[in-house]
Design a protein around this motif. Sequence first.
Motif, PDB file in Angstrom:
ATOM      1  N   PRO A 144      61.911  17.065  44.721  1.00 51.38           N
ATOM      2  CA  PRO A 144      60.684  17.444  44.026  1.00 51.38           C
ATOM      3  C   PRO A 144      59.629  17.920  45.017  1.00 51.38           C
ATOM      4  O   PRO A 144      59.403  17.274  46.041  1.00 51.38           O
ATOM      5  N   ILE A 145      59.009  19.043  44.719  1.00 50.95           N
ATOM      6  CA  ILE A 145      58.012  19.626  45.617  1.00 50.95           C
ATOM      7  C   ILE A 145      56.631  19.394  45.018  1.00 50.95           C
ATOM      8  O   ILE A 145      56.355  19.859  43.911  1.00 50.95           O
ATOM      9  N   PRO A 146      55.774  18.697  45.755  1.00 48.96           N
ATOM     10  CA  PRO A 146      54.446  18.405  45.212  1.00 48.96           C
ATOM     11  C   PRO A 146      53.549  19.638  45.224  1.00 48.96           C
ATOM     12  O   PRO A 146      53.789  20.598  45.956  1.00 48.96           O
ATOM     13  N   ASP A 147      52.508  19.599  44.413  1.00 52.73           N
ATOM     14  CA  ASP A 147      51.487  20.638  44.470  1.00 52.73           C
ATOM     15  C   ASP A 147      50.756  20.507  45.800  1.00 52.73           C
ATOM     16  O   ASP A 147      50.569  19.410  46.307  1.00 52.73           O
ATOM     17  N   GLY A 148      50.363  21.596  46.362  1.00 49.01           N
ATOM     18  CA  GLY A 148      49.572  21.555  47.589  1.00 49.01           C
ATOM     19  C   GLY A 148      50.173  22.342  48.721  1.00 49.01           C
ATOM     20  O   GLY A 148      49.617  23.356  49.128  1.00 49.01           O
ATOM     21  N   PRO A 149      51.331  21.899  49.281  1.00 49.99           N
ATOM     22  CA  PRO A 149      51.868  22.626  50.428  1.00 49.99           C
ATOM     23  C   PRO A 149      52.310  24.040  50.054  1.00 49.99           C
ATOM     24  O   PRO A 149      52.710  24.303  48.919  1.00 49.99           O
ATOM     25  N   ARG A 150      52.227  24.927  51.032  1.00 49.04           N
ATOM     26  CA  ARG A 150      52.786  26.271  50.863  1.00 49.04           C
ATOM     27  C   ARG A 150      54.294  26.127  50.772  1.00 49.04           C
ATOM     28  O   ARG A 150      54.900  25.341  51.509  1.00 49.04           O
ATOM     29  N   VAL A 151      54.932  26.879  49.888  1.00 49.27           N
ATOM     30  CA  VAL A 151      56.375  26.779  49.678  1.00 49.27           C
ATOM     31  C   VAL A 151      57.027  28.122  49.966  1.00 49.27           C
ATOM     32  O   VAL A 151      56.583  29.154  49.470  1.00 49.27           O
ATOM     33  N   ARG A 179      52.287  20.701  55.358  1.00 53.87           N
ATOM     34  CA  ARG A 179      51.599  22.002  55.328  1.00 53.87           C
ATOM     35  C   ARG A 179      52.511  23.087  54.754  1.00 53.87           C
ATOM     36  O   ARG A 179      52.058  24.041  54.148  1.00 53.87           O
ATOM     37  N   LEU A 180      53.836  22.899  54.960  1.00 57.80           N
ATOM     38  CA  LEU A 180      54.815  23.895  54.543  1.00 57.80           C
ATOM     39  C   LEU A 180      56.059  23.191  54.015  1.00 57.80           C
ATOM     40  O   LEU A 180      56.492  22.198  54.587  1.00 57.80           O
ATOM     41  N   VAL A 181      56.624  23.725  52.929  1.00 60.00           N
ATOM     42  CA  VAL A 181      57.905  23.270  52.398  1.00 60.00           C
ATOM     43  C   VAL A 181      58.864  24.445  52.442  1.00 60.00           C
ATOM     44  O   VAL A 181      58.535  25.541  51.969  1.00 60.00           O
ATOM     45  N   VAL A 182      60.049  24.218  53.028  1.00 58.77           N
ATOM     46  CA  VAL A 182      61.094  25.232  53.057  1.00 58.77           C
ATOM     47  C   VAL A 182      62.261  24.677  52.243  1.00 58.77           C
ATOM     48  O   VAL A 182      62.923  23.727  52.656  1.00 58.77           O
ATOM     49  N   ARG A 183      62.476  25.272  51.072  1.00 60.18           N
ATOM     50  CA  ARG A 183      63.528  24.814  50.170  1.00 60.18           C
ATOM     51  C   ARG A 183      64.803  25.595  50.433  1.00 60.18           C
ATOM     52  O   ARG A 183      64.797  26.825  50.471  1.00 60.18           O
ATOM     53  N   THR A 184      65.888  24.863  50.643  1.00 59.46           N
ATOM     54  CA  THR A 184      67.193  25.465  50.875  1.00 59.46           C
ATOM     55  C   THR A 184      67.993  25.431  49.578  1.00 59.46           C
ATOM     56  O   THR A 184      67.554  24.875  48.584  1.00 59.46           O
ATOM     57  N   ASP A 193      51.189  19.364  62.298  1.00 62.58           N
ATOM     58  CA  ASP A 193      51.471  19.822  60.940  1.00 62.58           C
ATOM     59  C   ASP A 193      52.867  19.401  60.512  1.00 62.58           C
ATOM     60  O   ASP A 193      53.796  19.327  61.331  1.00 62.58           O
ATOM     61  N   GLY A 194      53.023  19.143  59.218  1.00 60.77           N
ATOM     62  CA  GLY A 194      54.304  18.746  58.665  1.00 60.77           C
ATOM     63  C   GLY A 194      55.012  19.897  57.986  1.00 60.77           C
ATOM     64  O   GLY A 194      54.386  20.698  57.280  1.00 60.77           O
ATOM     65  N   VAL A 195      56.323  19.968  58.212  1.00 60.71           N
ATOM     66  CA  VAL A 195      57.175  20.973  57.577  1.00 60.71           C
ATOM     67  C   VAL A 195      58.327  20.234  56.906  1.00 60.71           C
ATOM     68  O   VAL A 195      59.132  19.602  57.588  1.00 60.71           O
ATOM     69  N   LEU A 196      58.379  20.293  55.588  1.00 64.60           N
ATOM     70  CA  LEU A 196      59.479  19.681  54.864  1.00 64.60           C
ATOM     71  C   LEU A 196      60.592  20.699  54.699  1.00 64.60           C
ATOM     72  O   LEU A 196      60.372  21.782  54.150  1.00 64.60           O
ATOM     73  N   VAL A 197      61.778  20.370  55.186  1.00 69.56           N
ATOM     74  CA  VAL A 197      62.981  21.162  54.945  1.00 69.56           C
ATOM     75  C   VAL A 197      63.763  20.357  53.919  1.00 69.56           C
ATOM     76  O   VAL A 197      64.106  19.196  54.179  1.00 69.56           O
ATOM     77  N   CYS A 198      64.021  20.955  52.751  1.00 69.71           N
ATOM     78  CA  CYS A 198      64.590  20.146  51.680  1.00 69.71           C
ATOM     79  C   CYS A 198      65.743  20.818  50.959  1.00 69.71           C
ATOM     80  O   CYS A 198      65.897  22.029  50.998  1.00 69.71           O
ATOM     81  N   ASP A 199      66.515  19.967  50.283  1.00 64.10           N
ATOM     82  CA  ASP A 199      67.606  20.448  49.455  1.00 64.10           C
ATOM     83  C   ASP A 199      67.052  21.013  48.149  1.00 64.10           C
ATOM     84  O   ASP A 199      65.849  20.921  47.878  1.00 64.10           O
ATOM     85  N   ALA A 200      67.915  21.576  47.344  1.00 61.85           N
ATOM     86  CA  ALA A 200      67.481  22.238  46.119  1.00 61.85           C
ATOM     87  C   ALA A 200      66.917  21.276  45.086  1.00 61.85           C
ATOM     88  O   ALA A 200      66.169  21.692  44.207  1.00 61.85           O
ATOM     89  N   GLY A 201      67.222  19.989  45.201  1.00 66.10           N
ATOM     90  CA  GLY A 201      66.782  19.033  44.199  1.00 66.10           C
ATOM     91  C   GLY A 201      65.538  18.246  44.536  1.00 66.10           C
ATOM     92  O   GLY A 201      65.039  17.494  43.700  1.00 66.10           O
TER      93      GLY A 201
END
Length: 129
Positions: free
Chosen positions: A32-39, A107-112, A22-30
Amino acid sequence: MKRAGILNRRLAGALAELGHGDGVLVCDAGMPIPDGPRVVDLAFRAGVPSFAEVLDGLLDELVIEGGTAAVEVTEANPDAAGLLAARVPDLRLVPHEELKRLTAGARLVVRTGEARPYANVLLRCGVFF
């Protein structure tokens, strides 16, 4: 109540649902977060929490077999580049536009709250055995 580790109930629950590959995106505040993954949006103010704090907390909880980041991080954000090189195994660097396309499969996006450029990584979960 948990004694230690990640206390955010939504993030802790989302992490418990992850599996091998599974993929986990850890991202900065800017980013763009696509539709689909849990955020799970942890951003509070610019810089809070930082990319480094969130990445370290996640890496303490997860088994990671690799990751993908934008090649632009090496020049635009040397601190993040150094952190990624030191902490993420099998790190692959791709153009930022490709990283944005890959995030759709997370699968998951964690926005910082990170406010420095290219502080983003798509982690690939491993297994503990």
